[in-house]
Design an enzyme around this catalytic site. Structure first.
Site, PDB file in Angstrom:
ATOM      1  N   SER A 230       0.836  -0.958  -0.109  1.00  0.00           N
ATOM      2  CA  SER A 230       0.019  -0.139  -0.130  1.00  0.00           C
ATOM      3  C   SER A 230       1.244   1.021  -0.198  1.00  0.00           C
ATOM      4  CB  SER A 230      -0.830  -0.112   1.266  1.00  0.00           C
ATOM      5  OG  SER A 230      -0.437   0.216   2.212  1.00  0.00           O
ATOM      6  N   ASP A 231       0.690   2.533  -0.407  1.00  0.00           N
ATOM      7  CA  ASP A 231       1.422   3.045   0.019  1.00  0.00           C
ATOM      8  C   ASP A 231       0.995   4.480   1.317  1.00  0.00           C
ATOM      9  OD1 ASP A 231       2.192   5.843  -0.651  1.00  0.00           O
ATOM     10  OD2 ASP A 231       0.960   6.686  -1.611  1.00  0.00           O
ATOM     11  N   TRP A 232       1.795   4.192   1.229  1.00  0.00           N
ATOM     12  CA  TRP A 232       1.922   4.937   3.463  1.00  0.00           C
ATOM     13  C   TRP A 232       0.438   5.175   3.978  1.00  0.00           C
ATOM     14  CZ3 TRP A 232       4.998   2.447   1.369  1.00  0.00           C
ATOM     15  CH2 TRP A 232       6.782   1.730   1.605  1.00  0.00           C
ATOM     16  N   GLY A 233      -0.161   4.255   4.594  1.00  0.00           N
ATOM     17  CA  GLY A 233      -2.139   5.045   5.059  1.00  0.00           C
ATOM     18  C   GLY A 233      -2.358   4.388   3.759  1.00  0.00           C
TER      19      GLY A 233
END
Ligand code: BGC
Length: 740
Positions: A230-233
């Site tokens: 995932s992208d961060w968050g």
């Protein structure tokens, strides 16, 4: 038993759950039989944070060479250089014991306002896909001897405001032809180790939970074998994300993530096999890319800096050069204006920000070359306000100077990851200064430092314009290499520059709605729009000048049963060596669908000595002629006429040739009551059934004059009933015609 299976079978449920979430910002979890592994940004230089980590890049990272941003490297149109960039980045990451490099970012530049345009390549998916594939091949190395990449941000991540929640609402054809196709190319050509799914949603479903995107399209249709992080968050519901095909949540949320997953498995809401599938992919990634298993290497930062200079020099775009003002003459006086010469803007902010090894400023470099160079700041870069005194001092200096170079550009507060721009106009003080300088000296050269397209209200008042984008830490040397002609400019714009923001097709929709980003312009992004709309632009896609001139000759096409080979010659007709990027656009003149006038489907960069001629060949495959049919969910080639355009830019077409494509099996669509008479009357084969069913006579009577004929042919068969034709007759014709 494979190593992966053996590790998996030794793990507890908790360990499996631990594995599918990052341990922290930059590490994967450590479990029995598997060490942790580090990942780090970024696309234009390594951003390895050694100590306490933070997403905003507030903490310093290790020293690394800062290469030019992708907005500039894309302008090189040079696959080999992008591969070399990848090799350099891979080397730095490997030496720093990083397993996965988080880049490149390959989203399209849909709006010039998008905050991360500096980090992305182009408005065109073909150019993006080609260059990014070379970059990825470079990072990952021959037989994957390098470092893995994370190709990001998958997909349709074209705005920064509300980036965690906004939905990119796109029709299927534009989604496939524009926003997915660069990803598809890189996945198929360069086999990236991982893909990073973006924050946004597509048509209402968050990408981290989008099964169609992460599993059906990415794995089943494109054959992706790596890991999806995932992208961060970006993960909202981790269990839903795992089910959709996400493998690794970054960064992990510690116990919260783990207990959520354990609970879902225990309650039967998540099949343990799904968890194991994701965990296995994490193991596979760590096993394959773990730097701790590879030889320790060191690398030469000085050498990388020299490459950063070369890369910038090969990419900087000469936008305008009246009266051959450039290259500069070293025997004439020179005045340098603009605080950006002293405090250059050479990289973007956010996760791509690098702790640069050795930044050379344009002012220092030119003063080393020509110690007598005079300088005035003219404006303060961190303010929009006109500084009367500074401006006047610049005007006074310029009055006397033989040659004037003005540095202008966006301050870093204007464009960054994390938010979108509000304007593409330079700060007022800079525009004002340029206009005042141009009023007292007719030989102004403007050098631009910016992440993406901008308006230039003074374009007609200055003689030369050089676009350096964010040129990386070697900005000082690379800029003067071009200005003094040590390097002949060969960059070409990978994006269109509109005259004004309102000319851009997304002007009406971009960030207009907090929740929904509606891609109403469909396929008409960048030059695809400006060309069709016959809209004047400031500088077109593919534009870039040189200190020499080129002639294009002898365009030839050779068609086989699955590809077209385009061949031509380019001659350097000037007096200095130079490089030219030839572009091939295809104009589909056949398919009866919405379509741009032309699309880029090939390019080649050629290096030529004065007077030299080279022969170039570019192969166009079937896909180059295809469009994505949302009704069948397939790419489709239509038989008929296509024009091949050989061009020096999207608005400078030098030679064209038409060709007939006959690759598709021409399956006639079965007729129905909805079939139009215009189509039926065109087909020779329907003459007999028309006669046999008696429809031909009736049509003749109904047609009457020319006007009636036009109305009639624009009707489907079923509409004939209101004109007295019986349903029986229509059905009889359809039956006969479909048998013919
Ligand atoms: C960015 C990514 C980056 C990640 C880690 C995110 O906010 O969107 O591009 O790789 O942070 O820094």
């Amino acid at each position: 038993m494979s190593k992966i299976t053996s590790i998996i079978s030794g793990l507890s449920l908790k360990e499996k759950a631990d594995l599918v979430s990052g341990k922290d910002f930059w590490f994967t979890a450590q479990v029995s039989g598997l060490d942790r592994m580090m990942v780090s940004d970024g696309p234009s230089g390594l951003r390895k944070q050694a100590d306490a980590s933070d997403a905003l890049g507030l903490n310093k990272s290790v020293v690394a060479v800062n290469f030019p941003s992708s907005s500039l490297t894309a302008a090189s149109f040079d696959r080999a250089l992008l591969q070399e960039l990848g090799r350099n980045l891979g080397q730095a990451a490997k030496a720093e014991r990083v397993g996965i490099l988080l880049g490149p970012g390959i989203n399209l530049k849909r709006s010039p306002l998008a905050g991360r345009n500096f980090e992305y390549f182009s408005e065109d998916p073909y150019l993006t896909g080609e260059l990014a594939s070379s970059y990825v091949q470079g990072v990952q190395g021959v037989q994957e001897s390098g470092v893995g990449v994370s190709l990001k941000h998958f997909a349709a991540n074209n705005r920064e405001d509300q980036r965690f929640t906004a939905s990119s609402n796109i029709d299927q054809r534009s989604l496939h032809e524009l926003y997915l196709s660069a990803f598809e190319k890189v996945v198929k050509m360069a086999r990236p180790a991982t893909i990073m799914c973006s924050y946004n949603a597509i048509n209402g479903t968050l990408n981290s939970q989008n099964q169609r995107l992460l599993t059906q399209i990415l794995r089943e249709e494109w054959g992706f074998k790596g890991l999806v992080m995932s992208d961060w968050g970006a993960v909202s519901d981790h269990v839903a994300a795992l089910k959709a095909g996400l493998d690794l949540e970054m960064p992990g949320k510690g116990n919260e993530s783990t207990s959520e997953i354990i609970e879902a498995v225990n309650k039967g809401q998540l099949d343990e096999k799904v968890l194991e599938r994701a965990a296995s992919r994490v193991i596979q990634m760590v096993e394959k890319w773990q730097p701790e298993n590879k030889t320790v290497i060191s690398y030469d930062l000085e050498k990388q800096h020299r490459f950063a200079r070369q890369l910038a020099g090969e990419s900087i775009v000469l936008l305008k050069n009246e009266q051959q003002l450039l290259p500069l003459k070293s025997n004439q006086s020179l005045a340098v204006i603009g605080q950006l010469a002293e405090k250059p803007r050479y990289q973007g902010s956010g996760s791509a920000h690098v702790n640069a090894f050795n930044t050379t400023t344009p002012l220092k470099v030119v003063q080393d070359i020509l110690p007598k160079t005079a300088y005035q700041a003219g404006y303060q870069i961190d303010s929009d306000q006109i500084d009367q005194q500074a401006e006047q001092a610049a005007v006074d200096l310029v009055k006397q100077a033989d040659q004037v170079v003005v540095f202008a550009g966006f301050p870093s507060s204007y464009e960054s990851e994390g938010f979108d721009k509000k304007t593409i106009s330079l700060p007022d003080n800079q525009n004002h200064l340029i206009e005042r300088l141009a009023a007292v000296n007719k030989k102004i050269i403007v050098v631009l430092e910016n992440g993406s397209a901008l308006e230039m209200p003074w374009v007609g008042q200055v003689e030369a314009i050089v676009e350096t984008y964010l040129a990386g830490e070697a900005v000082g040397e690379a800029t003067w290499d071009i200005l003094f002609g040590r390097v002949n400019p060969s960059g070409k714009l990978a994006e269109s520059f509109p005259i004004k923001l309102a000319d851009n097709p997304t002007y009406l929709t971009f960030n207009a709605d907090r929740k929904n980003e509606n891609y109403h312009e469909g396929l008409f992004v960048g030059y695809r729009y400006y060309d069709k709309k016959k809209q004047e632009v400031l500088f077109p896609f593919g534009h870039g000048l040189s200190y020499t001139t080129f002639e294009y000759r002898k365009l030839e096409l050779l068609k086989s049963d699955h590809e077209v080979t385009v061949s031509f010659e380019i001659k350097n007709t000037g007096s200095v060596a130079g490089k030219e990027t030839a572009q091939i656009y295809i104009s589909n003149q056949t398919s009866e669908i919405e379509k741009p006038l032309k699309e880029l489907k090939g390019f080649a960069k050629v290096s030529l000595n004065p007077g030299q001629t080279k022969q170039v060949e570019i192969v166009l495959d079937k896909r180059s002629f295809s469009w994505y049919n949302p009704e069948t969910d397939k790419w489709q080639v239509d038989n008929g006429s296509y024009q091949i355009q050989l061009a020096a830019s999207s608005r400078d077409i030098r030679l064209t040739k038409n060709l007939l494509i006959d690759w598709s099996e021409n399956k006639r669509q079965a007729l129905s009551p909805d079939s139009y008479l215009s189509d039926i009357l065109k087909e020779q084969a329907f003459k007999a059934p028309l006669k046999e069913s008696g429809l031909d006579k009736l049509l003749e009577q109904l047609a009457g004059d020319e006007n009636n004929q036009a109305i009639l042919t624009n009707m489907p068969l079923r509409a004939l009933m209101m004109m007295g034709v019986s349903n029986h007759q229509i059905q009889q014709f359809i039956k006969l015609a479909n048998q013919s």
